[in-house]
Design an enzyme around this catalytic site. Structure first.
Site, PDB file in Angstrom:
ATOM      1  N   ARG A 185     -26.664   2.768  24.057  1.00  0.00           N
ATOM      2  CA  ARG A 185     -26.650   1.591  23.913  1.00  0.00           C
ATOM      3  C   ARG A 185     -27.601   1.137  25.232  1.00  0.00           C
ATOM      4  NH1 ARG A 185     -20.657   1.679  22.738  1.00  0.00           N
ATOM      5  NH2 ARG A 185     -21.214   3.659  24.418  1.00  0.00           N
ATOM      6  N   ASP A 243     -11.704  -7.317  -6.425  1.00  0.00           N
ATOM      7  CA  ASP A 243     -10.817  -6.551  -7.233  1.00  0.00           C
ATOM      8  C   ASP A 243     -11.370  -6.223  -8.484  1.00  0.00           C
ATOM      9  OD1 ASP A 243      -9.474  -6.086  -4.831  1.00  0.00           O
ATOM     10  OD2 ASP A 243      -8.213  -8.476  -4.833  1.00  0.00           O
ATOM     11  N   GLU A 244     -10.318  -4.996  -9.106  1.00  0.00           N
ATOM     12  CA  GLU A 244     -11.342  -5.444 -10.485  1.00  0.00           C
ATOM     13  C   GLU A 244     -10.884  -6.245 -11.585  1.00  0.00           C
ATOM     14  OE1 GLU A 244      -7.262  -2.885 -11.801  1.00  0.00           O
ATOM     15  OE2 GLU A 244      -8.936  -1.582 -12.168  1.00  0.00           O
ATOM     16  N   ASP A 248      -6.775  -6.669   3.456  1.00  0.00           N
ATOM     17  CA  ASP A 248      -7.804  -7.740   3.394  1.00  0.00           C
ATOM     18  C   ASP A 248      -7.204  -8.623   4.714  1.00  0.00           C
ATOM     19  OD1 ASP A 248      -5.991  -8.394   2.734  1.00  0.00           O
ATOM     20  OD2 ASP A 248      -5.991  -9.306   1.074  1.00  0.00           O
ATOM     21  N   ARG A 274       3.034  -8.294   4.039  1.00  0.00           N
ATOM     22  CA  ARG A 274       2.028  -8.879   5.762  1.00  0.00           C
ATOM     23  C   ARG A 274       2.168  -9.273   6.253  1.00  0.00           C
ATOM     24  NH1 ARG A 274      -2.505  -8.150   1.522  1.00  0.00           N
ATOM     25  NH2 ARG A 274      -3.807 -10.776   2.251  1.00  0.00           N
TER      26      ARG A 274
END
Length: 449
Positions: free
Chosen positions: A144, A268-269, A357, A404
């Site tokens: 860096r 998402d599908e 998520d 969650r």
């Protein structure tokens, strides 16, 4: 003028009563945080704990220790955060600090906070910073530079294994005067077997592929059933790739080599969107490439009775999470998710098939210290599924919601604080939902839906 703090200046003679009054009148921490400049004389050695106290309090350290080599000085530009005085010329210190303009005072204080949070706020960070500096010395060809060490989010969050070029990181665009690319890669997480051409994923493929900004689509196959043959998928105007996700929830955030664009559209599908919604969200993301930009919002809150963090899916004007079932973000966050976060958190996500998520939102907010951005959605967008769908989706299960709640507290414990930031900011297309002719609106489909 500027206030001062020191525990080393001589105190003039005074009565015991006066001393007691002073003791009760001033709170040390409050005085420290309300001071602009803090004198940092040498302690038993050249250094002093007062230095770290000053950094933590955003009080500009005024160093009075000739010959002291400041910590990590080979990578940190301390002249942007401290003022160095000469301990032999104490009477010159007041005039020195009075000459510091307001703009520089603000810049110095901001830099003290950046350095404290990035490198000194915990023993773990101090140790990790030491190890990373050593690594940069050993592997100098992939190290860096000082700009990375001295600019937000700091060297520990800029992984040189990903890149050593500033323009490859989303949080440096603004400072460099450049912007991200004009295309995105859609990554669709597929968990249901392909049994019909009328499944939601088929409609989603058509919608996304019609976007003029879509470069390619990657289907992450996480179903228990084998991948269908290529002939089962519809013809696409953009390249379509099906990749084995090995039924791991975290696989949707792996740094897949096939992703060549800076922008990733995570889906998402069963996500229901219009092409105009995809286009609008992408244009918004290009203005905020360091953030998550998307549609479904959620929020966290502190529960004083349980003394724990809570999670809510209730729709309000306030949010702190944008779900990655329909969101844009920079592909670098895939790399950070896989190489910066501990394996224990990723294992938790895979074991519960939940919370990935939320964890991504924690990560991005910890990097940026900013909230995600919610964009406008159609009138008919529904938060809750129908009764028939609710029986099959995991997030409709109460246990899913409880997990969650637990995830939020586990994540906050690892980060050492709550990085999520609340916001009421929402971006809508011009004239969206205004009482004017639909023909005058750029995103007409969003209004008609």
């Amino acid at each position: 003028m500027s206030s001062w703090h020191t525990d080393s200046f001589p105190v003039p003679p005074q009565s015991s009563f006066h001393r007691i009054c002073l003791f009760h009148r001033f709170d040390y921490q409050e005085l420290l945080h309300n001071s602009t400049f803090c004198l940092v004389p040498r302690g038993r050695r050249l250094g002093s704990f007062r230095f770290l106290e000053s950094l933590q309090a955003a009080c500009i350290p005024v160093l009075l220790s000739n010959g002291w080599e400041l910590p990590f000085s080979d990578v940190i530009q301390w002249n942007q955060a401290v003022i160095e005085g000469d301990e032999r010329l104490l009477l010159q210190v007041p005039s020195t600090v009075r000459a510091v303009g307001n703009d520089r005072v603000l810049a110095l204080r901001q830099r003290t906070q950046m350095l404290w949070e990035a490198y000194f706020s915990s023993v773990d960070k101090i140790v990790l910073t030491t190890l990373e500096i050593i690594k940069d010395r050993v592997f100098s060809h992939v190290s860096r530079n000082k700009y990375m060490w001295n600019s937000l989010p700091g060297g520990l969050l800029v992984l040189p294994e990903y890149s050593t070029h500033l323009a490859h990181f989303p949080f440096y665009y603004l400072g460099l005067g450049v912007g991200p690319g004009q295309e995105f890669t859609a990554v669709i997480n597929a968990v249901s077997p392909l049994v019909s051409q009328s499944q939601p994923i088929m409609k989603l493929l058509q919608v996304v592929s019609k976007s003029k900004y879509c470069s390619q689509i990657i289907i992450l196959w996480n179903s228990e059933k084998p991948q269908p043959s290529r002939s089962k998928w519809p013809p696409m105007p953009v390249p379509l790739t099906v990749t084995d996700g090995r039924r791991k929830t975290t696989s949707r955030f792996l740094p897949h080599a096939a992703i060549e664009t800076e922008a990733v559209l995570s889906l998402d599908e069963d996500t229901v969107l219009l092409t105009s919604e995809v286009n609008f969200a992408f244009l918004v993301w290009r203005s905020f490439p360091d953030r998550i930009v998307g549609y479904p919002p959620r929020s966290h809150f502190w529960d004083p009775l349980k003394r724990a963090w809570g999670y809510t899916s209730k729709w309000t004007n306030d949010y702190s999470i944008v779900l990655t079932g329909a969101a844009f973000y920079h592909r670098y966050y895939h790399y950070l998710f896989s190489h910066y976060l501990p394996q224990s958190l990723r294992t938790l996500v895979d074991r519960t098939s939940n919370c990935e998520d939320i964890l991504m939102n924690f990560l991005v907010s910890a990097v940026t210290h900013l909230p995600p951005i919610k964009v406008a959605q159609r009138k008919q967008y529904k938060e809750l599924p129908s009764v028939q769908v609710a029986k099959s989706v995991p997030w409709a299960n109460p246990e899913h919601f409880n997990q969650r709640q637990e995830c939020i507290n586990t994540f906050a414990s690892w980060f050492g604080y709550m990085p999520l930031v609340h916001s009421q900011f929402r971006l809508d297309p011009v004239l969206f939902k205004d009482q004017v002719s639909v023909l005058r609106k750029k995103y007409k489909d969003m209004e008609r839906a």
